[in-house]
Design an enzyme around this catalytic site. Structure first.
Site, PDB file in Angstrom:
ATOM      1  N   GLU A 294       0.841  -1.195   0.000  1.00  0.00           N
ATOM      2  CA  GLU A 294       0.000   0.000   0.000  1.00  0.00           C
ATOM      3  C   GLU A 294       0.875   1.243   0.000  1.00  0.00           C
ATOM      4  O   GLU A 294       1.751   1.407   0.842  1.00  0.00           O
ATOM      5  CB  GLU A 294      -0.918   0.002   1.223  1.00  0.00           C
ATOM      6  CG  GLU A 294      -1.634   1.327   1.499  1.00  0.00           C
ATOM      7  CD  GLU A 294      -2.425   1.846   0.308  1.00  0.00           C
ATOM      8  OE1 GLU A 294      -2.341   3.064   0.044  1.00  0.00           O
ATOM      9  OE2 GLU A 294      -3.091   1.036  -0.375  1.00  0.00           O
ATOM     10  N   ALA A 295       0.610   2.153  -0.966  1.00  0.00           N
ATOM     11  CA  ALA A 295       1.423   3.362  -1.096  1.00  0.00           C
ATOM     12  C   ALA A 295       1.180   4.340   0.050  1.00  0.00           C
ATOM     13  O   ALA A 295       2.068   5.122   0.398  1.00  0.00           O
ATOM     14  CB  ALA A 295       1.139   4.042  -2.434  1.00  0.00           C
TER      15      ALA A 295
ATOM     16  N   ASN B 173     -14.266   8.441   1.319  1.00  0.00           N
ATOM     17  CA  ASN B 173     -15.466   8.826   0.580  1.00  0.00           C
ATOM     18  C   ASN B 173     -16.577   9.306   1.518  1.00  0.00           C
ATOM     19  O   ASN B 173     -16.425   9.333   2.731  1.00  0.00           O
ATOM     20  CB  ASN B 173     -15.949   7.671  -0.302  1.00  0.00           C
ATOM     21  CG  ASN B 173     -16.454   6.472   0.513  1.00  0.00           C
ATOM     22  OD1 ASN B 173     -16.537   6.525   1.730  1.00  0.00           O
ATOM     23  ND2 ASN B 173     -16.783   5.400  -0.174  1.00  0.00           N
TER      24      ASN B 173
ATOM     25  N   ALA C 199     -21.833   6.902   1.246  1.00  0.00           N
ATOM     26  CA  ALA C 199     -23.117   6.452   0.709  1.00  0.00           C
ATOM     27  C   ALA C 199     -22.988   5.022   0.193  1.00  0.00           C
ATOM     28  O   ALA C 199     -22.016   4.679  -0.483  1.00  0.00           O
ATOM     29  CB  ALA C 199     -23.578   7.380  -0.408  1.00  0.00           C
TER      30      ALA C 199
ATOM     31  N   HIS D 112     -16.583   8.388  -9.182  1.00  0.00           N
ATOM     32  CA  HIS D 112     -17.003   7.025  -9.492  1.00  0.00           C
ATOM     33  C   HIS D 112     -16.247   6.453 -10.692  1.00  0.00           C
ATOM     34  O   HIS D 112     -16.746   5.550 -11.362  1.00  0.00           O
ATOM     35  CB  HIS D 112     -18.504   6.985  -9.789  1.00  0.00           C
ATOM     36  CG  HIS D 112     -19.368   7.436  -8.656  1.00  0.00           C
ATOM     37  ND1 HIS D 112     -20.703   7.753  -8.809  1.00  0.00           N
ATOM     38  CD2 HIS D 112     -19.089   7.608  -7.338  1.00  0.00           C
ATOM     39  CE1 HIS D 112     -21.208   8.111  -7.633  1.00  0.00           C
ATOM     40  NE2 HIS D 112     -20.237   8.036  -6.732  1.00  0.00           N
TER      41      HIS D 112
ATOM     42  N   ALA E 121     -12.023  -1.599  -9.590  1.00  0.00           N
ATOM     43  CA  ALA E 121     -13.049  -1.018 -10.467  1.00  0.00           C
ATOM     44  C   ALA E 121     -12.567  -0.815 -11.895  1.00  0.00           C
ATOM     45  O   ALA E 121     -13.380  -0.520 -12.777  1.00  0.00           O
ATOM     46  CB  ALA E 121     -13.535   0.319  -9.892  1.00  0.00           C
TER      47      ALA E 121
ATOM     48  N   ILE F 256     -20.290   3.608  -6.836  1.00  0.00           N
ATOM     49  CA  ILE F 256     -19.794   2.286  -7.240  1.00  0.00           C
ATOM     50  C   ILE F 256     -19.255   1.471  -6.063  1.00  0.00           C
ATOM     51  O   ILE F 256     -18.838   0.321  -6.255  1.00  0.00           O
ATOM     52  CB  ILE F 256     -18.715   2.399  -8.326  1.00  0.00           C
ATOM     53  CG1 ILE F 256     -17.427   3.050  -7.784  1.00  0.00           C
ATOM     54  CG2 ILE F 256     -19.245   3.148  -9.531  1.00  0.00           C
ATOM     55  CD1 ILE F 256     -16.260   3.019  -8.770  1.00  0.00           C
TER      56      ILE F 256
END
Length: 606
Positions: free
Chosen positions: A41-42, A98, A101, A544, A577, A588
């Site tokens: 992980e960066a 995010n 939602a 998204h 994604a 998404i």
């Protein structure tokens, strides 16, 4: 947790990206104690950061060190504006930054994936994985259920045992939330069913990834990553920037052997005994492929990168939802988030006290609670659908876009589908400022509620590609917003409908009839040309973006097959994604979780 100093150099699987999808796959693979996984992980593990955990603080993460801080190239379709393209650079990825939602796709969205030619990736094949990923806890009291209009939950589709905790944090009895439901009831557009049934349109109160007990963000880091960290066969390396995938070419084809990574400035190699799995996100996954010699051979030659596999689809098929909205001044006495956004000391102190002492108050709420999947109102009846068809026929597709165009058109022309999502945000949102903050920096002194809309099925597609062979160079991100004229025509009509929504008898009493707005052009959205101008001046990404390493047949520009294996390789997979052939209709996040859950089973051979 393995530190960079003691992490092993070899594992069965090397996963690039400890974000939304990468942590899901890593967790599921390490359920077998004999399977060893290294996650690179960066960003940092900010699991204790209040900006991550307190739902209302999500806007403070945009443009911070937890964000890759990418932006698009200048967009002709937006009058030459460049748009910020936030992506999580943090343990948990974009699910850690995010607005929380939790939105369902349409069955037709996912069935369209199969129509492109990907076996097993239809609604029937993916729906069980939505359910597997989350647990939905409805409000316990009938008063809140009635207030939020939650009478649509279908137990056949409700997740009851998944890691992600989902709830309805709008327990503060804000009358606007009830008025939203009542307004759609009055329009005969209240939701037609449980959104996770895949068959629903209309207005409802949406769920959010907020733990119903602790009132903290529930995300890939907390739900999948932290539990996996307790296992000796799971190794997380943070501050690890992948430079390239290492390949070996033999008679049996191209095999990924490992990943070259910079860890806190030191170059290291991590070796994969079985597979390398890319979960670096919609921009960094194609970037890493191209830096590693997998991409369009002309682009690779241009940047002096040795060609391993000529794959012209890498970085193409980029899809995103644009959004805009209008902030309307509310009448005196209506509670909004504006005092918090303006960082007024009294409001901050009260919110903090409520949160710390009672796990209540505005800090428990993220981006939005009120949502709707809607057609253009003027196109909703038979005569309107005829006008919509005439409008779309004015803009025929290019031959290379015909299949994509026809599938998108078939969805939005279906009577029980939508062409946009409508939403309500209980504060001003000055998108036109396009600064680091979601709400802007020049906040007005009054209180507002914002009514907005986001594209559901854009015809426009773009691309993202490396700008040089330098690992630190920002990619050229070109979504080509509004490159298909029908997108602006449709979105402008939805913006016009925001005025109609504001003036419904249920919502109108909460807004000052001649109150302030967030932008002078917003006073002219009743007129179609005025609405178009407002969209062009203010529209921004809804965060998204997807589709840049698509799961499609190779001859259609595909990068991975239905097993998520990169064409031309034996053991390089993509699980984020990037693989979406078609963008789902709303946020998404739920689909990223579902895809990652299914990907884990595919990798296990289940």
């Amino acid at each position: 947790m393995a530190s960079p100093q003691d992490a092993p150099a070899t594992a069965d699987y090397i996963i690039v990206g400890g974000g939304t999808s990468g942590l899901v796959v890593a967790n599921r693979l390490t359920e077998d104690p004999n399977v060893h996984v290294i996650v690179l992980e960066a960003g940092l593990n900010n699991a204790e950061d209040p900006r991550v955990n307190i739902p209302a603080l999500w806007t403070t993460l945009m443009g911070s060190e937890a964000d890759w801080q990418y932006k698009s190239v200048d967009q002709p379709g937006l009058g030459g504006r460049s748009v910020k393209e936030p992506q999580g650079k943090i343990f948990g990825g974009s699910s850690a930054i995010n607005g929380q939602a939790f939105i369902a796709p349409s069955q037709r969205d996912i069935d369209a994936w199969a129509k492109f030619g990907t076996v097993g990736w239809d609604w029937a094949g993916l729906a069980p994985y939505y359910k597997k990923s989350y647990t939905l806890t409805p409000p316990a009291d009938q008063a809140t259920l009635d207030h939020l209009g939650i009478n649509w939950i279908n137990e056949d589709y409700r997740g009851t045992s998944g890691p992600i905790q989902v709830s309805f944090p709008g327990v503060i009895q804000n009358p606007l939330c009830k008025a939203w439901i009542d307004a759609f009831d009055g329009l005969n557009k209240v939701t037609t069913g449980d959104p996770f049934s895949g068959n629903s349109v209309g207005g409802y109160s949406n769920a959010a990834t907020v733990d119903p007990v602790n009132k903290v963000r529930s995300y890939a880091g907390s739900a999948y990553g932290i539990p996996a960290l307790q296992r000796p066969n799971f190794h997380l390396v943070t501050s690890a920037t992948a430079h390239k995938i290492l390949f070996e070419t033999t008679g049996s084809g191209v095999t990924a052997t490992g990943v070259q990574v910079s860890v806190q400035g030191q170059l290291k190699t991590f070796n994969a005994q079985k597979e390398v799995i890319l979960a670096a996100g919609v921009f960094n996954t194609p970037k890493l492929l191209e830096l590693s010699g997998v991409g369009n051979e002309e682009l690779l030659k241009k940047h002096g990168i040795p060609i391993v596999i000529n794959s012209p689809g890498v970085g193409e098929n980029l899809q995103d939802h644009l959004m805009t909205g209008v902030s309307f001044e509310v009448v005196d006495g209506v509670m909004t988030g504006d005092p918090l956004m303006r960082q007024e000391p009294e409001a901050l102190q009260m919110a903090q006290s409520l949160y710390v002492e009672h796990k209540a108050g505005p800090f428990t709420i993220g981006g939005m609670q009120s949502h709707a999947f809607m057609p253009v109102l003027d196109f909703a009846d038979a005569e309107g659908r005829k006008h919509q068809a005439e409008l779309l026929e004015k803009y025929p597709p290019k031959p290379e876009d015909e299949e994509y165009y026809n599938i998108v058109r078939s969805i939005i022309e279906t009577p029980d589908e939508c062409s946009a999502a409508w939403l309500m945000f209980l504060a001003q949102a000055n998108l036109h400022e396009a600064g680091k903050s979601f709400v802007g920096s020049e906040l007005q002194a009054e209180n507002f509620a914002s009514l907005g809309c986001s594209q559901s099925h854009p015809f426009s597609r773009g691309a993202t590609h490396i700008s040089s062979a330098d690992i630190d160079a920002i990619p050229d991100i070109d979504p080509r917003y509004f490159s298909h004229p029908a997108d602006l025509e449709i979105m402008a009509r939805h913006v016009q409908s925001l005025e109609t929504l504001r003036q419904t008898k249920e919502l109108a009493p909460f807004f000052k009839p001649d109150g302030k707005r967030n932008h002078p052009d917003s006073f002219h959205i009743k007129d179609l040309e005025g609405a178009k101008k407002y969209v062009l001046d203010t529209a921004l990404t809804t965060y998204h973006t997807c589709g840049t390493a698509a799961m499609l047949p190779k001859q259609k520009g595909g990068v991975v097959d239905e097993k998520l294996v990169v064409y031309g390789t034996n053991n390089l997979r993509i699980v984020d994604a990037s693989i979406f052939p078609l963008i789902p209709r709303g946020n998404i996040l739920s689909t990223v979780y579902a895809v990652a859950e299914k990907a884990a089973d595919v990798i296990k051979g289940l």
